[in-house]
Design an enzyme around this catalytic site. Structure first.
Site, mmCIF file in Angstrom:
data_model
loop_
_atom_site.group_PDB
_atom_site.id
_atom_site.type_symbol
_atom_site.label_atom_id
_atom_site.label_comp_id
_atom_site.label_asym_id
_atom_site.label_seq_id
_atom_site.Cartn_x
_atom_site.Cartn_y
_atom_site.Cartn_z
ATOM 1 N N ASP A 137 0.769 -1.180 0.013
ATOM 2 C CA ASP A 137 0.006 0.126 0.103
ATOM 3 C C ASP A 137 0.876 1.321 -0.063
ATOM 4 O OD1 ASP A 137 -1.947 1.931 0.498
ATOM 5 O OD2 ASP A 137 -2.953 0.896 2.152
ATOM 6 N N ASP A 197 -10.236 4.604 -1.315
ATOM 7 C CA ASP A 197 -10.882 3.710 -0.493
ATOM 8 C C ASP A 197 -12.499 3.639 -0.801
ATOM 9 O OD1 ASP A 197 -8.178 3.179 0.604
ATOM 10 O OD2 ASP A 197 -8.926 3.789 2.487
#
Ligand code: GAL
Length: 373
Positions: A137, A197
């Protein structure tokens, strides 16, 4: 994708022939995770029947990290994850695989320790623990890399993971920057996030799904576009809205990572997550990502070609009240006469000529499988 085959990423295809499936801790638990939580979710993945439905990976997202010691070895947080190897062994003993999260930057998005400058030893530590999946990430990557170094940073960790000799599925997460779908497979990724997200609301979920339209040529066996994890069962969408997420994700051949609390899910949530005929669309061997084939006002029809020559058709109503949708076979490139089955209802609808019309609830979806008669 020719480039993938030619550059020798055969291992990719073996690891993710069909879109990966599992559970991830982030959507429901955020940073509130520990060994006991992960064990309970893994056990529930099995006892609920989700494992039998195809969910395989238990992914520990951000929140497990401890520190790098003076020898540069990564340790999990000793209070919450006292023995990562034992946890991996437990998850494996259930017949499942286990995943973990880290960042190419110095810290994770939550400010915890990450892998910058420790890539090779971290890959080795993960392999020693028995990790089967890494979500890499970007988070603080910008602090140490220039934008033009991003691909090399992703490739480096892929090479370090491969050098361990352990098959580890590599999941890229950098929110779609630099058109990751164009290079994610060539740096060793089996899946890559195409967006930021997801949140547990209809608008967010639909935007994540719709933004995959046009990216279908980048997906296929071994390399998948990832519109982020499922929110089904987290409580803030209606039943029809959650069913729409499952319908759309399956037509998109998206990785299916449940993001709810598996120890407390309702029967409706479980049935939605495990419907065999719907999951079969996602897991279809041809590995075709569907696309939006027709759109009019708030109504959309998405189609996905399946290995047996049939087609999955998702009819979506994004409006605030029920609407009828007519699928015109010619406009969708289908034969004049077809046989249709309603997958969620597990019901054969019979034969239709030229078109068929269905009533779709507010924010809902109907998923059909059609074949020529
Ligand atoms: C975000 C990522 C989320 C989750 C979170 C953890 O960057 O997109 O899926 O992993 O970090 O902090």
């Amino acid at each position: 994708m020719v480039a993938v085959a030619e550059t020798g990423f055969a291992q990719n295809a073996e690891l993710a022939k069909t879109p990966p499936m599992g559970w991830n801790s982030w959507n429901c638990f955020r940073l509130n995770i520990d060994d006991a939580t992960i064990r309970a979710q893994a056990a529930a993945l099995v006892s609920s029947g989700m494992k039998d439905a195809g969910y395989e990976y238990v992914v520990i997202d951000g929140g497990w990290e401890g520190f790098h010691d003076t020898n540069g070895i990564f340790h999990s947080n000793p209070k919450t994850f006292p023995d990562m190897k034992a946890l991996c062994d437990y998850v494996h003993s259930l017949g499942l695989k286990i995943g973990i999260h880290t960042s190419p930057g110095p810290t994770t998005c939550a400010g915890h320790e990450a892998s910058y400058g420790h890539e090779k030893p971290d890959a080795e530590t993960f392999a020693q623990w028995g990790i089967d999946f890494v979500k890499y990430d970007w988070c603080s990557g910008d602090e140490v890399y220039k934008p033009q170094e991003m691909q090399a940073a992703y490739r480096k960790f892929s090479d370090d993971l491969k050098a361990t000799g352990r098959p580890i599925l590599y999941s890229l997460c950098q929110y779609g920057m630099q058109n990751v779908w164009q290079w994610g497979a060539s740096v060793g990724g089996q899946m890559w996030r195409t967006t930021g997200d997801i949140s547990d609301n209809y608008m967010s979920m639909m935007l994540h799904g719709i933004q995959e339209n046009g990216l279908e040529k980048y997906a296929g066996p071994g390399h998948w576009n990832d519109p982020d994890m499922l929110e089904i069962g987290n409580g803030k969408m209606t039943e029809d809205e959650y069913r729409t997420q499952m319908t759309l994700w399956c037509v998109l051949a998206a990785p299916l990572f449940a993001g709810n609390n598996l120890t407390k899910m309702s029967r409706t949530t479980l049935e939605m997550l495990t419907d065999p005929e719907v999951i079969a669309v996602d897991q279809d061997a041809a590995g075709v990502q569907g696309h939006c084939a027709w759109q009019e006002g708030p109504l959309e029809i998405w189609t996905k070609s399946l290995a047996d020559g049939s087609t999955a058709i998702a009819l979506l109503n994004t409006d605030n009240h029920p609407m009828t949708i007519t699928a015109d076979f010619k406009a969708l490139g289908l034969p004049e006469t077809i046989h249709a089955r309603n997958l969620w209802r597990r019901k054969d609808l019979g034969t239709f000529k030229n078109n068929c019309t269905v009533l779709v609830p507010k924010h809902g979806s109907v998923l059909l499988k059609v074949k020529s008669k």
